[in-house]
Design a protein around this motif. Sequence first.
Motif, PDB file in Angstrom:
ATOM      1  N   GLN A 159       0.877  -1.477   0.017  1.00 29.42           N
ATOM      2  CA  GLN A 159       0.159  -0.008  -0.109  1.00 29.42           C
ATOM      3  C   GLN A 159       0.962   1.308  -0.127  1.00 29.42           C
ATOM      4  O   GLN A 159       0.690   2.244  -0.643  1.00 29.42           O
ATOM      5  CB  GLN A 159      -0.875   0.007   1.493  1.00 29.42           C
ATOM      6  N   ARG A 177      -9.939   4.465   9.681  1.00 25.98           N
ATOM      7  CA  ARG A 177     -11.032   3.996   8.660  1.00 25.98           C
ATOM      8  C   ARG A 177     -12.121   5.103   8.636  1.00 25.98           C
ATOM      9  O   ARG A 177     -12.601   5.365   7.618  1.00 25.98           O
ATOM     10  CB  ARG A 177     -11.570   2.566   9.344  1.00 25.98           C
ATOM     11  N   VAL A 234     -11.356   8.013   6.584  1.00 29.63           N
ATOM     12  CA  VAL A 234     -11.492   7.449   5.053  1.00 29.63           C
ATOM     13  C   VAL A 234     -12.983   7.986   4.608  1.00 29.63           C
ATOM     14  O   VAL A 234     -12.996   8.501   3.695  1.00 29.63           O
ATOM     15  CB  VAL A 234     -11.000   6.207   4.786  1.00 29.63           C
ATOM     16  N   ASP A 267     -14.640  11.674   1.260  1.00 24.53           N
ATOM     17  CA  ASP A 267     -15.586  11.610   0.205  1.00 24.53           C
ATOM     18  C   ASP A 267     -16.113  12.773   0.216  1.00 24.53           C
ATOM     19  O   ASP A 267     -16.261  13.321  -1.001  1.00 24.53           O
ATOM     20  CB  ASP A 267     -16.348  10.314   0.342  1.00 24.53           C
ATOM     21  N   SER A 312      -7.362  10.765  -3.031  1.00 24.50           N
ATOM     22  CA  SER A 312      -8.269   9.912  -2.342  1.00 24.50           C
ATOM     23  C   SER A 312      -7.854   8.632  -2.352  1.00 24.50           C
ATOM     24  O   SER A 312      -8.067   7.818  -1.466  1.00 24.50           O
ATOM     25  CB  SER A 312      -9.572  10.180  -3.346  1.00 24.50           C
ATOM     26  N   ARG A 313      -7.167   8.216  -3.394  1.00 29.74           N
ATOM     27  CA  ARG A 313      -6.431   6.764  -3.326  1.00 29.74           C
ATOM     28  C   ARG A 313      -5.684   6.653  -2.201  1.00 29.74           C
ATOM     29  O   ARG A 313      -5.689   5.576  -1.884  1.00 29.74           O
ATOM     30  CB  ARG A 313      -6.197   6.282  -4.870  1.00 29.74           C
ATOM     31  N   ASP A 339      -7.414   5.918   0.712  1.00 25.93           N
ATOM     32  CA  ASP A 339      -7.864   4.245   0.596  1.00 25.93           C
ATOM     33  C   ASP A 339      -6.767   3.414   1.005  1.00 25.93           C
ATOM     34  O   ASP A 339      -7.160   2.505   1.805  1.00 25.93           O
ATOM     35  CB  ASP A 339      -8.707   4.150  -0.795  1.00 25.93           C
ATOM     36  N   TYR A 340      -5.562   3.584   0.595  1.00 26.79           N
ATOM     37  CA  TYR A 340      -4.570   2.812   0.662  1.00 26.79           C
ATOM     38  C   TYR A 340      -4.295   2.887   2.418  1.00 26.79           C
ATOM     39  O   TYR A 340      -4.001   1.628   2.890  1.00 26.79           O
ATOM     40  CB  TYR A 340      -3.365   3.010   0.001  1.00 26.79           C
ATOM     41  N   GLY A 348      -6.359   3.472   4.398  1.00 27.91           N
ATOM     42  CA  GLY A 348      -7.592   2.737   5.012  1.00 27.91           C
ATOM     43  C   GLY A 348      -7.253   1.166   5.248  1.00 27.91           C
ATOM     44  O   GLY A 348      -7.582   0.123   5.887  1.00 27.91           O
ATOM     45  N   ASN A 349      -6.748   0.767   3.892  1.00 28.27           N
ATOM     46  CA  ASN A 349      -6.235  -0.842   3.897  1.00 28.27           C
ATOM     47  C   ASN A 349      -5.141  -1.240   4.852  1.00 28.27           C
ATOM     48  O   ASN A 349      -5.373  -2.364   5.491  1.00 28.27           O
ATOM     49  CB  ASN A 349      -5.722  -1.090   2.229  1.00 28.27           C
TER      50      ASN A 349
END
Length: 331
Positions: free
Chosen positions: A211, A274, A277, A281, A310-311, A314-315, A317-318
């Motif tokens: 990530q 989390r 994240v 949005d 944004s991505r 998300d990473y 968040g992963n």
Amino acid sequence: METRKVQVTGGSTYTVSLPKTWATDNDVSAGTTVEFYPEDDALLLTPQNDTERQEGTLDISNLEGERLTRAVMTMYVSGFDIIRLEAGRITTDQRRAIRDATQGLVGVEVLEETTDSVVIQDLLDSSELSIVNAVTRMRLIAQSMLEDAVRALVENDDDIAHDVIERDDDVDRLWLVVSRIFRATLRSPRAAEELGVPREDCFDFHSSARQLERVADHAAKISNIALKLDEIPGPVADALEELHADASTVLEKAMDALFADEPDEANRLGHDARETVLEIDEHTRTIDDMLRDMEPVQAQSLGLIVDSLSRSADYGGNIAETALQKAAPRP
């Protein structure tokens, strides 16, 4: 699966027989020394390996350019310490690709060259490599790259943008180190023992490193776009900085959760990351609304930057999800 009954010999020693097929396949016979590795409630057994350096040979007759470079990197990640590359005659272009590969790897140098072969060797002691240190380094570089990429965009600073793009190579090299270490722990219990990190944790660090490598890629992408853009409107710049701050918070909390020693702390930080994240949005939608009033080409470029930030969140968040799984009770 085969089963064996445990027996007692000499009144105090527990013994169990080995499956003959397994013993034959692994050159185990009378007098062979085997190694045992306790792992929670399991006991792993492996023949003693006296080979300190793993050697591999690759025919590169039909490989060149990027394919050859990737083939060398694959041999490295697979765990070979000495890699012999052979062909009827190694061309100048092939030698250039091999040099490119060695420059993209940590601790690897060309040992010898002849007309029909090139031998490269990993000069680092694998037992001294630390997956924790490698991931920690990746974290620092990737986060600083993302911060500097946004700064290069907002301040229209090409020097910073170029520096970010160059640092992506450092993250890629560390990612290959992490992959090499992780695959070694899968192959050998000894590697995991020398590393001092449970194999399940190695999986979590490897997953998180992937990530981080993607975050660095997006930082480089933002910098490449920044080089093509002129000064951007102040309100948009402010909004992008706020979006980056949120993405950075996600990454920071997620990585802190991954490295947390206490499960409660890991759970708190992981859940916080989390939840952040989900809040991002709304920020991206606000910026998208601002871009609608801009010139189409510039709006499209800035839209790609919004997507990269944004991505990156998300990473993060992963990584937080991985941290939560790492902190969960194990059966």
